[in-house]
Design a protein around this motif. Structure first.
Motif, PDB file in Angstrom:
ATOM      1  N   LYS A  56      57.255  -9.925 -50.926  1.00  8.56           N
ATOM      2  CA  LYS A  56      58.062  -9.154 -51.881  1.00  8.56           C
ATOM      3  C   LYS A  56      59.402  -9.804 -52.223  1.00  8.56           C
ATOM      4  CE  LYS A  56      56.062  -4.697 -50.786  1.00  8.56           C
ATOM      5  NZ  LYS A  56      56.227  -3.435 -50.118  1.00  8.56           N
ATOM      6  N   ASN A  57      59.925  -9.390 -53.387  1.00 11.22           N
ATOM      7  CA  ASN A  57      61.304  -9.696 -53.754  1.00 11.22           C
ATOM      8  C   ASN A  57      62.204  -8.825 -52.887  1.00 11.22           C
ATOM      9  OD1 ASN A  57      60.265 -11.279 -55.829  1.00 11.22           O
ATOM     10  ND2 ASN A  57      60.275  -9.563 -57.273  1.00 11.22           N
ATOM     11  N   ILE A  58      63.505  -9.111 -52.893  1.00 14.11           N
ATOM     12  CA  ILE A  58      64.399  -8.305 -52.054  1.00 14.11           C
ATOM     13  C   ILE A  58      65.608  -7.792 -52.833  1.00 14.11           C
ATOM     14  CG2 ILE A  58      63.793  -9.553 -49.928  1.00 14.11           C
ATOM     15  CD1 ILE A  58      66.725 -10.790 -50.166  1.00 14.11           C
ATOM     16  N   VAL A  59      66.165  -6.720 -52.286  1.00 10.47           N
ATOM     17  CA  VAL A  59      67.495  -6.264 -52.674  1.00 10.47           C
ATOM     18  C   VAL A  59      68.395  -6.651 -51.507  1.00 10.47           C
ATOM     19  CG1 VAL A  59      68.979  -4.282 -53.148  1.00 10.47           C
ATOM     20  CG2 VAL A  59      66.648  -4.345 -54.085  1.00 10.47           C
ATOM     21  N   MET A  60      69.427  -7.440 -51.792  1.00 12.51           N
ATOM     22  CA  MET A  60      70.366  -7.855 -50.736  1.00 12.51           C
ATOM     23  C   MET A  60      71.729  -7.244 -51.017  1.00 12.51           C
ATOM     24  SD  MET A  60      71.652 -11.675 -49.537  1.00 12.51           S
ATOM     25  CE  MET A  60      70.314 -12.076 -48.424  1.00 12.51           C
ATOM     26  N   GLU A  61      72.318  -6.624 -49.982  1.00 13.80           N
ATOM     27  CA  GLU A  61      73.660  -6.039 -50.096  1.00 13.80           C
ATOM     28  C   GLU A  61      74.583  -6.757 -49.117  1.00 13.80           C
ATOM     29  OE1 GLU A  61      73.245  -1.926 -49.140  1.00 13.80           O
ATOM     30  OE2 GLU A  61      72.132  -1.442 -50.964  1.00 13.80           O
ATOM     31  N   ILE A  62      75.698  -7.240 -49.616  1.00  9.79           N
ATOM     32  CA  ILE A  62      76.691  -7.895 -48.750  1.00  9.79           C
ATOM     33  C   ILE A  62      77.978  -7.088 -48.824  1.00  9.79           C
ATOM     34  CG2 ILE A  62      77.944 -10.027 -48.247  1.00  9.79           C
ATOM     35  CD1 ILE A  62      75.750 -11.540 -49.850  1.00  9.79           C
ATOM     36  N   HIS A  63      78.500  -6.687 -47.668  1.00  8.50           N
ATOM     37  CA  HIS A  63      79.728  -5.887 -47.599  1.00  8.50           C
ATOM     38  C   HIS A  63      80.792  -6.629 -46.793  1.00  8.50           C
ATOM     39  CE1 HIS A  63      77.920  -1.915 -48.826  1.00  8.50           C
ATOM     40  NE2 HIS A  63      76.827  -2.598 -48.504  1.00  8.50           N
ATOM     41  N   GLY A  64      82.009  -6.686 -47.310  1.00  9.53           N
ATOM     42  CA  GLY A  64      83.120  -7.146 -46.485  1.00  9.53           C
ATOM     43  C   GLY A  64      83.371  -6.067 -45.448  1.00  9.53           C
ATOM     44  N   ALA A  65      83.431  -6.424 -44.172  1.00  8.00           N
ATOM     45  CA  ALA A  65      83.552  -5.396 -43.113  1.00  8.00           C
ATOM     46  C   ALA A  65      84.933  -5.486 -42.455  1.00  8.00           C
ATOM     47  CB  ALA A  65      82.419  -5.551 -42.099  1.00  8.00           C
ATOM     48  N   THR A  66      84.990  -5.951 -41.207  1.00  6.49           N
ATOM     49  CA  THR A  66      86.270  -6.006 -40.479  1.00  6.49           C
ATOM     50  C   THR A  66      87.071  -7.234 -40.890  1.00  6.49           C
ATOM     51  OG1 THR A  66      85.018  -5.100 -38.628  1.00  6.49           O
ATOM     52  CG2 THR A  66      87.238  -5.859 -38.150  1.00  6.49           C
TER      53      THR A  66
ATOM     54  N   GLY B  24      99.022 -20.555 -39.675  1.00 11.09           N
ATOM     55  CA  GLY B  24      97.833 -21.337 -39.332  1.00 11.09           C
ATOM     56  C   GLY B  24      97.046 -20.811 -38.148  1.00 11.09           C
ATOM     57  N   ARG B  25      97.104 -19.498 -37.931  1.00 10.23           N
ATOM     58  CA  ARG B  25      96.363 -18.916 -36.800  1.00 10.23           C
ATOM     59  C   ARG B  25      94.910 -18.641 -37.173  1.00 10.23           C
ATOM     60  NH1 ARG B  25     100.902 -14.488 -35.515  1.00 10.23           N
ATOM     61  NH2 ARG B  25     100.509 -14.244 -37.739  1.00 10.23           N
ATOM     62  N   LEU B  26      94.040 -18.831 -36.202  1.00 10.13           N
ATOM     63  CA  LEU B  26      92.614 -18.579 -36.396  1.00 10.13           C
ATOM     64  C   LEU B  26      92.376 -17.076 -36.514  1.00 10.13           C
ATOM     65  CD1 LEU B  26      90.040 -20.432 -36.418  1.00 10.13           C
ATOM     66  CD2 LEU B  26      89.658 -19.707 -34.070  1.00 10.13           C
ATOM     67  N   HIS B  27      91.589 -16.687 -37.496  1.00 11.96           N
ATOM     68  CA  HIS B  27      91.344 -15.278 -37.782  1.00 11.96           C
ATOM     69  C   HIS B  27      89.835 -15.018 -37.678  1.00 11.96           C
ATOM     70  CE1 HIS B  27      92.469 -11.462 -39.770  1.00 11.96           C
ATOM     71  NE2 HIS B  27      91.315 -11.572 -40.419  1.00 11.96           N
ATOM     72  N   THR B  28      89.453 -13.897 -37.117  1.00 10.59           N
ATOM     73  CA  THR B  28      88.034 -13.531 -37.031  1.00 10.59           C
ATOM     74  C   THR B  28      87.791 -12.308 -37.903  1.00 10.59           C
ATOM     75  OG1 THR B  28      87.826 -14.359 -34.769  1.00 10.59           O
ATOM     76  CG2 THR B  28      86.165 -12.793 -35.481  1.00 10.59           C
ATOM     77  N   SER B  29      86.807 -12.402 -38.773  1.00  5.46           N
ATOM     78  CA  SER B  29      86.433 -11.236 -39.587  1.00  5.46           C
ATOM     79  C   SER B  29      84.920 -11.215 -39.763  1.00  5.46           C
ATOM     80  CB  SER B  29      87.153 -11.258 -40.938  1.00  5.46           C
ATOM     81  OG  SER B  29      86.866 -12.455 -41.614  1.00  5.46           O
ATOM     82  N   THR B  30      84.410 -10.109 -40.286  1.00 10.49           N
ATOM     83  CA  THR B  30      82.963  -9.975 -40.421  1.00 10.49           C
ATOM     84  C   THR B  30      82.568  -9.439 -41.796  1.00 10.49           C
ATOM     85  OG1 THR B  30      82.999  -7.743 -39.491  1.00 10.49           O
ATOM     86  CG2 THR B  30      82.518  -9.533 -37.949  1.00 10.49           C
ATOM     87  N   ALA B  31      81.331  -9.761 -42.152  1.00 10.04           N
ATOM     88  CA  ALA B  31      80.695  -9.178 -43.338  1.00 10.04           C
ATOM     89  C   ALA B  31      79.283  -8.792 -42.912  1.00 10.04           C
ATOM     90  CB  ALA B  31      80.654 -10.192 -44.483  1.00 10.04           C
ATOM     91  N   THR B  32      78.771  -7.713 -43.487  1.00 13.45           N
ATOM     92  CA  THR B  32      77.404  -7.315 -43.133  1.00 13.45           C
ATOM     93  C   THR B  32      76.455  -7.615 -44.284  1.00 13.45           C
ATOM     94  OG1 THR B  32      77.682  -5.042 -43.920  1.00 13.45           O
ATOM     95  CG2 THR B  32      78.195  -5.458 -41.601  1.00 13.45           C
ATOM     96  N   VAL B  33      75.251  -8.000 -43.909  1.00 14.58           N
ATOM     97  CA  VAL B  33      74.212  -8.302 -44.896  1.00 14.58           C
ATOM     98  C   VAL B  33      73.046  -7.342 -44.663  1.00 14.58           C
ATOM     99  CG1 VAL B  33      72.570 -10.052 -45.717  1.00 14.58           C
ATOM    100  CG2 VAL B  33      74.883 -10.738 -45.033  1.00 14.58           C
ATOM    101  N   GLY B  34      72.613  -6.698 -45.732  1.00 17.36           N
ATOM    102  CA  GLY B  34      71.432  -5.828 -45.660  1.00 17.36           C
ATOM    103  C   GLY B  34      70.343  -6.422 -46.540  1.00 17.36           C
ATOM    104  N   VAL B  35      69.145  -6.566 -45.988  1.00 15.55           N
ATOM    105  CA  VAL B  35      68.020  -7.128 -46.742  1.00 15.55           C
ATOM    106  C   VAL B  35      66.904  -6.091 -46.790  1.00 15.55           C
ATOM    107  CG1 VAL B  35      66.279  -8.962 -46.836  1.00 15.55           C
ATOM    108  CG2 VAL B  35      68.605  -9.479 -46.047  1.00 15.55           C
TER     109      VAL B  35
END
Length: 360
Positions: free
Chosen positions: A111-121, A196-207
């Motif tokens: 099948k084809n897909i619907v993909m959702e990407i969200h900016g999270a933390t 110049g500090r290292l930053h951690t963030s997340t995004a979620t992917v729904g397939v």
């Protein structure tokens, strides 16, 4: 092994039958039946071809072994032994390939897909990472010869996405992208970070596999539709007419809002397409959860809140936590070169299923 060969022979018989059927003028005239039979024939083709190859090599090995029992001169014996040395590993390789081809297929793989990407933390940085992931998947889709259509987006002031929804169409899209479901973590120094500090963030992917009408039947009485004026870019036209559409699936509470298209009719069609996929996915995930209580897969299709991968920019490194794979080529991966990761995930999943089958 005998059971496996019985199954293979049954597949070969069915394949031959299908080839006869799709050559029949009566079947050709019935478009729906012809398409269904052609798809079944295409699904079986690789297995049948590999099995024929296996039969050919097995026959050659048997002939060579028979020759060794005859009186051969030293040179001829050496030639036959060399050939056997090459053929035996080929036979083993084909046996393994056949076992994988006989594994139960995921009904959504084609099948084809619907993909959702969200900016999270991570605020702005998370939205920028969501945009980077969107670009990564778009480039990968292009390399696969697939098409990408953005059906909804919610942009941030810094040029990222709070959310972007796209439809990816092509050959076996879900089979390759289903493993992308989950939380993706990025470690890098943001453009906005002066120290110049290292930053951690997340995004979620729904397939989600694109749901067809035959997959799920949504009762129109279960959908509440609201229309309203679109907001944001689009000039006078977009704000003067009630072209935006919000659909709510009452039994699940799933809401889809669509305002990207210029007409209400187009937005209705797109909203219904996304609603179908989300409702189908909702019920499929419930079934998957019940199934996973009995069998816990390390890859699975993943919960969207589960952290599946880390993208470390300073070290040009990507790590998939589910299978312990680390690759030092983040730049290439972000440019859409996802084959190494996706192939490894498919292989891992197949190996897990084979072990389960052998132990079951």
């Amino acid at each position: 092994m005998d059971e496996m060969f019985d199954r293979l022979q049954a597949l070969v018989d069915r394949y031959d039958e299908l080839n006869e059927l799709i050559s029949d003028p009566e079947v050709i005239a019935d478009t729906q039946r012809f398409m269904a039979l052609s798809k079944e024939e295409a699904d079986l083709r690789e297995t049948v071809e590999v099995y024929h190859q296996y039969q050919k090599i097995t026959e050659q090995i048997n002939e060579d072994n028979d020759m060794l029992h005859e009186k051969l001169d030293a040179d001829m014996e050496e030639v036959v032994k060399e050939e056997l040395k090459e053929l035996e590993p080929e036979k083993t390789e084909l046996e393994d390939k056949i076992r994988i081809l006989l594994l139960p297929k995921d009904s959504n793989d084609d099948k084809n897909i619907v993909m959702e990407i969200h900016g999270a933390t991570g605020g702005d940085e998370a939205s920028l990472f969501a945009a980077d992931l969107f670009n990564m998947y778009s480039r990968y889709a292009e390399k696969q010869g697939w098409s990408v259509e953005v059906v909804d987006r919610n942009e941030t002031e810094v040029g990222g996405f709070k959310e972007i929804v796209m439809l990816i169409s092509g050959d076996k899209v879900y089979s390759k992208l289903k493993y992308e479901n989950g939380a993706h973590r990025v470690q890098r120094v943001p453009v906005t970070e002066s120290a110049g500090r290292l930053h951690t963030s997340t995004a979620t992917v729904g397939v989600m596999p694109e749901a067809e009408d035959v997959d799920i039947d949504i009762d129109p009485k279960d959908i509440r539709t609201d229309v309203y004026r679109s907001s944001g870019a689009g000039g006078q036209h977009i704000n003067k007419t009630s072209s935006a559409v919000r659909m709510t699936h009452l039994p699940t509470g799933i809401v889809v809002a669509m305002q990207d298209e210029r007409s209400q009719q187009q937005n209705r069609a797109k909203a219904m397409q996304i609603l179908h996929a989300r409702v189908y996915n909702y019920y499929a995930e419930q079934e998957e959860s019940a199934y996973n209580e009995q069998r816990k897969s390390a890859v699975g299709t993943g919960d969207r809140s589960e952290r599946i991968r880390t993208y470390n920019y300073p070290q040009n490194r990507v790590t998939d936590h589910r299978i312990g794979l680390t690759l030092n080529k983040l730049d290439k991966i972000m440019n859409g070169d996802l084959d190494d990761i996706i192939d490894a995930l498919i292989l891992y999943d197949q190996t897990e299923k084979l072990e389960e089958l052998n132990n079951g």
